[in-house]
Design a protein around this motif. Structure first.
Motif, PDB file in Angstrom:
ATOM      1  N   ALA A  72       0.837  -1.207   0.000  1.00 59.71           N
ATOM      2  CA  ALA A  72       0.000   0.000   0.000  1.00 59.71           C
ATOM      3  C   ALA A  72       0.868   1.252   0.000  1.00 59.71           C
ATOM      4  O   ALA A  72       0.598   2.212  -0.739  1.00 59.71           O
ATOM      5  CB  ALA A  72      -0.932  -0.010   1.208  1.00 59.71           C
ATOM      6  N   LEU A  73       1.917   1.249   0.802  1.00 61.62           N
ATOM      7  CA  LEU A  73       2.828   2.393   0.840  1.00 61.62           C
ATOM      8  C   LEU A  73       3.547   2.565  -0.495  1.00 61.62           C
ATOM      9  O   LEU A  73       3.753   3.689  -0.963  1.00 61.62           O
ATOM     10  CB  LEU A  73       3.847   2.214   1.967  1.00 61.62           C
ATOM     11  CG  LEU A  73       3.287   2.306   3.393  1.00 61.62           C
ATOM     12  CD1 LEU A  73       4.366   1.942   4.412  1.00 61.62           C
ATOM     13  CD2 LEU A  73       2.739   3.702   3.673  1.00 61.62           C
ATOM     14  N   ALA A  74       3.924   1.435  -1.118  1.00 65.75           N
ATOM     15  CA  ALA A  74       4.567   1.516  -2.433  1.00 65.75           C
ATOM     16  C   ALA A  74       3.604   2.110  -3.452  1.00 65.75           C
ATOM     17  O   ALA A  74       3.997   2.921  -4.305  1.00 65.75           O
ATOM     18  CB  ALA A  74       5.030   0.128  -2.874  1.00 65.75           C
ATOM     19  N   GLY A  75       2.337   1.732  -3.351  1.00 69.41           N
ATOM     20  CA  GLY A  75       1.343   2.277  -4.259  1.00 69.41           C
ATOM     21  C   GLY A  75       1.127   3.759  -4.076  1.00 69.41           C
ATOM     22  O   GLY A  75       0.722   4.455  -5.021  1.00 69.41           O
ATOM     23  N   GLU A  76       1.400   4.259  -2.854  1.00 71.66           N
ATOM     24  CA  GLU A  76       1.301   5.691  -2.585  1.00 71.66           C
ATOM     25  C   GLU A  76       2.543   6.458  -3.041  1.00 71.66           C
ATOM     26  O   GLU A  76       2.591   7.687  -2.934  1.00 71.66           O
ATOM     27  CB  GLU A  76       1.104   5.919  -1.082  1.00 71.66           C
ATOM     28  CG  GLU A  76      -0.217   5.388  -0.554  1.00 71.66           C
ATOM     29  CD  GLU A  76      -0.276   5.447   0.971  1.00 71.66           C
ATOM     30  OE1 GLU A  76       0.677   5.995   1.577  1.00 71.66           O
ATOM     31  OE2 GLU A  76      -1.268   4.953   1.548  1.00 71.66           O
ATOM     32  N   GLY A  77       3.541   5.718  -3.535  1.00 75.22           N
ATOM     33  CA  GLY A  77       4.755   6.368  -4.020  1.00 75.22           C
ATOM     34  C   GLY A  77       5.817   6.599  -2.966  1.00 75.22           C
ATOM     35  O   GLY A  77       6.772   7.351  -3.217  1.00 75.22           O
ATOM     36  N   ARG A  78       5.722   5.957  -1.804  1.00 73.60           N
ATOM     37  CA  ARG A  78       6.745   6.111  -0.778  1.00 73.60           C
ATOM     38  C   ARG A  78       8.048   5.486  -1.281  1.00 73.60           C
ATOM     39  O   ARG A  78       8.075   4.286  -1.592  1.00 73.60           O
ATOM     40  CB  ARG A  78       6.308   5.432   0.514  1.00 73.60           C
ATOM     41  CG  ARG A  78       5.001   5.945   1.093  1.00 73.60           C
ATOM     42  CD  ARG A  78       5.148   7.336   1.693  1.00 73.60           C
ATOM     43  NE  ARG A  78       3.919   7.751   2.354  1.00 73.60           N
ATOM     44  CZ  ARG A  78       3.641   7.509   3.626  1.00 73.60           C
ATOM     45  NH1 ARG A  78       4.516   6.861   4.381  1.00 73.60           N
ATOM     46  NH2 ARG A  78       2.504   7.928   4.148  1.00 73.60           N
ATOM     47  N   PRO A  79       9.134   6.229  -1.361  1.00 80.29           N
ATOM     48  CA  PRO A  79      10.378   5.726  -1.974  1.00 80.29           C
ATOM     49  C   PRO A  79      10.917   4.456  -1.330  1.00 80.29           C
ATOM     50  O   PRO A  79      11.326   3.525  -2.045  1.00 80.29           O
ATOM     51  CB  PRO A  79      11.354   6.895  -1.800  1.00 80.29           C
ATOM     52  CG  PRO A  79      10.478   8.103  -1.718  1.00 80.29           C
ATOM     53  CD  PRO A  79       9.254   7.663  -0.990  1.00 80.29           C
ATOM     54  N   ALA A  80      10.936   4.385  -0.002  1.00 78.86           N
ATOM     55  CA  ALA A  80      11.495   3.209   0.663  1.00 78.86           C
ATOM     56  C   ALA A  80      10.684   1.960   0.327  1.00 78.86           C
ATOM     57  O   ALA A  80      11.245   0.903  -0.007  1.00 78.86           O
ATOM     58  CB  ALA A  80      11.531   3.424   2.176  1.00 78.86           C
ATOM     59  N   ALA A  81       9.378   2.063   0.400  1.00 80.37           N
ATOM     60  CA  ALA A  81       8.516   0.931   0.086  1.00 80.37           C
ATOM     61  C   ALA A  81       8.616   0.568  -1.392  1.00 80.37           C
ATOM     62  O   ALA A  81       8.671  -0.609  -1.767  1.00 80.37           O
ATOM     63  CB  ALA A  81       7.071   1.249   0.457  1.00 80.37           C
ATOM     64  N   ARG A  82       8.669   1.590  -2.240  1.00 82.81           N
ATOM     65  CA  ARG A  82       8.773   1.359  -3.668  1.00 82.81           C
ATOM     66  C   ARG A  82      10.044   0.587  -4.025  1.00 82.81           C
ATOM     67  O   ARG A  82      10.033  -0.337  -4.845  1.00 82.81           O
ATOM     68  CB  ARG A  82       8.759   2.707  -4.380  1.00 82.81           C
ATOM     69  CG  ARG A  82       8.760   2.700  -5.887  1.00 82.81           C
ATOM     70  CD  ARG A  82       7.423   2.268  -6.435  1.00 82.81           C
ATOM     71  NE  ARG A  82       7.423   0.859  -6.805  1.00 82.81           N
ATOM     72  CZ  ARG A  82       6.335   0.163  -7.056  1.00 82.81           C
ATOM     73  NH1 ARG A  82       5.158   0.712  -6.945  1.00 82.81           N
ATOM     74  NH2 ARG A  82       6.415  -1.091  -7.403  1.00 82.81           N
ATOM     75  N   ALA A  83      11.157   0.935  -3.368  1.00 85.12           N
ATOM     76  CA  ALA A  83      12.425   0.264  -3.635  1.00 85.12           C
ATOM     77  C   ALA A  83      12.366  -1.201  -3.228  1.00 85.12           C
ATOM     78  O   ALA A  83      12.872  -2.077  -3.951  1.00 85.12           O
ATOM     79  CB  ALA A  83      13.561   0.978  -2.901  1.00 85.12           C
ATOM     80  N   ILE A  84      11.755  -1.497  -2.083  1.00 84.98           N
ATOM     81  CA  ILE A  84      11.645  -2.885  -1.622  1.00 84.98           C
ATOM     82  C   ILE A  84      10.770  -3.701  -2.570  1.00 84.98           C
ATOM     83  O   ILE A  84      11.100  -4.830  -2.944  1.00 84.98           O
ATOM     84  CB  ILE A  84      11.078  -2.929  -0.192  1.00 84.98           C
ATOM     85  CG1 ILE A  84      12.044  -2.265   0.793  1.00 84.98           C
ATOM     86  CG2 ILE A  84      10.808  -4.372   0.233  1.00 84.98           C
ATOM     87  CD1 ILE A  84      13.379  -2.948   0.913  1.00 84.98           C
ATOM     88  N   VAL A  85       9.643  -3.138  -2.978  1.00 90.49           N
ATOM     89  CA  VAL A  85       8.735  -3.848  -3.872  1.00 90.49           C
ATOM     90  C   VAL A  85       9.372  -4.058  -5.241  1.00 90.49           C
ATOM     91  O   VAL A  85       9.249  -5.126  -5.848  1.00 90.49           O
ATOM     92  CB  VAL A  85       7.400  -3.085  -3.996  1.00 90.49           C
ATOM     93  CG1 VAL A  85       6.540  -3.651  -5.129  1.00 90.49           C
ATOM     94  CG2 VAL A  85       6.640  -3.154  -2.670  1.00 90.49           C
ATOM     95  N   ASP A  86      10.085  -3.047  -5.743  1.00 88.62           N
ATOM     96  CA  ASP A  86      10.756  -3.191  -7.036  1.00 88.62           C
ATOM     97  C   ASP A  86      11.803  -4.304  -6.993  1.00 88.62           C
ATOM     98  O   ASP A  86      11.947  -5.071  -7.956  1.00 88.62           O
ATOM     99  CB  ASP A  86      11.412  -1.877  -7.439  1.00 88.62           C
ATOM    100  CG  ASP A  86      10.403  -0.824  -7.878  1.00 88.62           C
ATOM    101  OD1 ASP A  86       9.226  -1.193  -8.113  1.00 88.62           O
ATOM    102  OD2 ASP A  86      10.778   0.363  -7.987  1.00 88.62           O
ATOM    103  N   ARG A  87      12.547  -4.375  -5.887  1.00 89.91           N
ATOM    104  CA  ARG A  87      13.544  -5.446  -5.777  1.00 89.91           C
ATOM    105  C   ARG A  87      12.872  -6.810  -5.668  1.00 89.91           C
ATOM    106  O   ARG A  87      13.354  -7.801  -6.219  1.00 89.91           O
ATOM    107  CB  ARG A  87      14.449  -5.205  -4.558  1.00 89.91           C
ATOM    108  CG  ARG A  87      15.462  -6.330  -4.325  1.00 89.91           C
ATOM    109  CD  ARG A  87      16.255  -6.594  -5.607  1.00 89.91           C
ATOM    110  NE  ARG A  87      16.842  -7.911  -5.605  1.00 89.91           N
ATOM    111  CZ  ARG A  87      18.162  -8.138  -5.468  1.00 89.91           C
ATOM    112  NH1 ARG A  87      18.975  -7.114  -5.285  1.00 89.91           N
ATOM    113  NH2 ARG A  87      18.623  -9.349  -5.517  1.00 89.91           N
ATOM    114  N   HIS A  88      11.742  -6.857  -4.996  1.00 83.81           N
ATOM    115  CA  HIS A  88      10.985  -8.108  -4.900  1.00 83.81           C
ATOM    116  C   HIS A  88      10.542  -8.567  -6.288  1.00 83.81           C
ATOM    117  O   HIS A  88      10.605  -9.751  -6.611  1.00 83.81           O
ATOM    118  CB  HIS A  88       9.774  -7.900  -4.002  1.00 83.81           C
ATOM    119  CG  HIS A  88       8.986  -9.142  -3.736  1.00 83.81           C
ATOM    120  ND1 HIS A  88       9.526 -10.266  -3.158  1.00 83.81           N
ATOM    121  CD2 HIS A  88       7.670  -9.434  -3.975  1.00 83.81           C
ATOM    122  CE1 HIS A  88       8.598 -11.201  -3.043  1.00 83.81           C
ATOM    123  NE2 HIS A  88       7.460 -10.717  -3.533  1.00 83.81           N
ATOM    124  N   ALA A  89      10.112  -7.623  -7.119  1.00 75.39           N
ATOM    125  CA  ALA A  89       9.703  -7.960  -8.482  1.00 75.39           C
ATOM    126  C   ALA A  89      10.859  -8.545  -9.273  1.00 75.39           C
ATOM    127  O   ALA A  89      10.688  -9.496 -10.046  1.00 75.39           O
ATOM    128  CB  ALA A  89       9.144  -6.723  -9.181  1.00 75.39           C
TER     129      ALA A  89
END
Length: 377
Positions: free
Chosen positions: A278-295
């Motif tokens: 949810a945080l990644a979807g809101e554009g939070r950089p830290a969450a986005r980086a973790i989700v991108d690496r997971h992908a």
């Protein structure tokens, strides 16, 4: 288990196509079963006498006449599907035509009560023909003399606890939960119309359902698709550990990596994968980086699957794998490492396992009726 009437081969064939069709007229049954109209009329009369078929109305025919419409009868019985998930237990009871009759959901700790709740809703006078229990474990092929139980202790104790709630004398079939979800994708989800594909589930654990020619590949030990057993890590000076790949890609490690990377200025650290995404979807950089690496990690796993199977299609499922934010990164990493493969997200969601298990239970229930001591016509 309830006794099944002795059926002729033609009555067995007509019952099977009627169960699949839901409702049908005698001309339709003749076409579907490949039998003559007089033979079908005799078979329908036999099934009605055994309460395995029942009249359900009329339909207008092409010549202006009304044709009798039939459905399966009350003696056909029911089938039960139980999904022993990592957090929730889901149960469905269905008629042998696939009609949903009962469903219940509860926590893993309340699994026995959830099963009993669904059983209580099913008609008392309708025989229970089959039970399928989906577990997150290897389900070895049944061999004479073997007890019905998962191959390891991963799901064994929970299955043992739930087994006391299952009616005695009814055949119980164990199936891997990912295989069940793959069947749901094949018949009702993202893979409809495709008879060969891989269903890659990533969540608390990892697993692969392999469908080839419309059939789930189970393997000699019932362990096909057990991606957790892939050697990992595989590098100089590093020793592969048992199920280390699942430990690395699973949701718990994902949250641990998020906690390690989180900074005070990033706000409260997410405690669940749902919150992280949810945080990644809101554009939070830290969450986005973790989700991108997971992908990227899931994309590398997808490349390993594609290298072995070349399935043409991969369906991504699971609590983290099915999230739309993962899809672009998986596609990019797979394209970088392997040959062209279509990748799409699951459309059956969290219900995939119990939906697939119910479909399997219904099919086995129909087989129980049609294979019961047939006679020659």
């Amino acid at each position: 288990m309830a006794n099944t009437p002795r059926l002729t081969e033609s009555a067995s064939a007509v019952f099977a196509v009627l169960a699949q069709a839901g409702t049908a007229t005698r001309p339709q049954l003749a076409s579907l079963a490949g039998l003559s109209k007089p033979t079908v009329s005799s078979a329908v009369a036999e099934l009605e006498g055994a309460r395995l078929a029942a009249h359900s109305g009329t339909a207008s025919g092409g010549t202006g006449r009304n044709a009798a419409v039939y459905r399966i009868g009350p003696a056909a019985g029911t089938a039960l599907a139980v999904d022993l998930g990592p957090a929730l237990t889901r149960v469905r009871g269905c008629g042998l035509d696939g009609t949903l009759l009962a469903e219940a959901t509860g926590s893993r700790a309340d699994a026995v009560d959830v099963v009993r709740e669904a059983l209580a809703v099913l008609a008392a006078d309708a025989p229970l023909r089959s039970i399928v229990v989906a577990v997150g474990d290897v389900t070895p092929p049944a061999r004479e003399g073997d007890g019905t139980r998962p191959a390891t202790d991963k799901a064994g104790p929970l299955f043992d606890a739930v087994a006391v709630a299952l009616p005695p004398g009814v055949p119980v079939h164990l199936e891997n939960n990912v295989n069940c979800a793959a069947l749901a994708e094949l018949h009702e989800g993202a893979a409809r119309g495709r008879d060969t594909f891989g269903y890659l589930r990533v969540g608390v654990g990892i697993g692969l359902g392999v469908v080839i020619g419309g059939q789930v590949l189970r393997g000699a030990n019932g362990a096909a698709g057990e991606l957790a057993r892939l050697p990992y890590p595989w590098d100089d000076g590093l020793e592969p550990r048992h199920e280390a790949l699942e430990e690395y890609i699973g949701a718990r490690s994902l949250l641990r990596r998020a906690a390690e990377a989180w900074r005070d200025g990033d706000g409260p650290c997410p405690r669940t994968a749902e919150r992280l995404f949810a945080l990644a979807g809101e554009g939070r950089p830290a969450a986005r980086a973790i989700v991108d690496r997971h992908a990227v990690d899931v994309g590398r796993l997808a490349a390993a699957v594609t290298a072995v199977l070349d399935p043409g299609l991969l369906v991504l499922g699971g609590s983290t794998g099915a999230d739309p934010q993962v899809l672009p990164g998986v596609r990019a990493e797979l394209a970088r490492l392997s040959w062209p493969t279509e990748v799409i997200s699951s459309t059956v969601g969290d219900l995939g396992t119990v939906v697939g298990a119910a479909r399997l239970a219904v099919a086995r229930g129909v087989r129980t009726v049609t294979e019961a001591a047939r006679t020659k016509d």
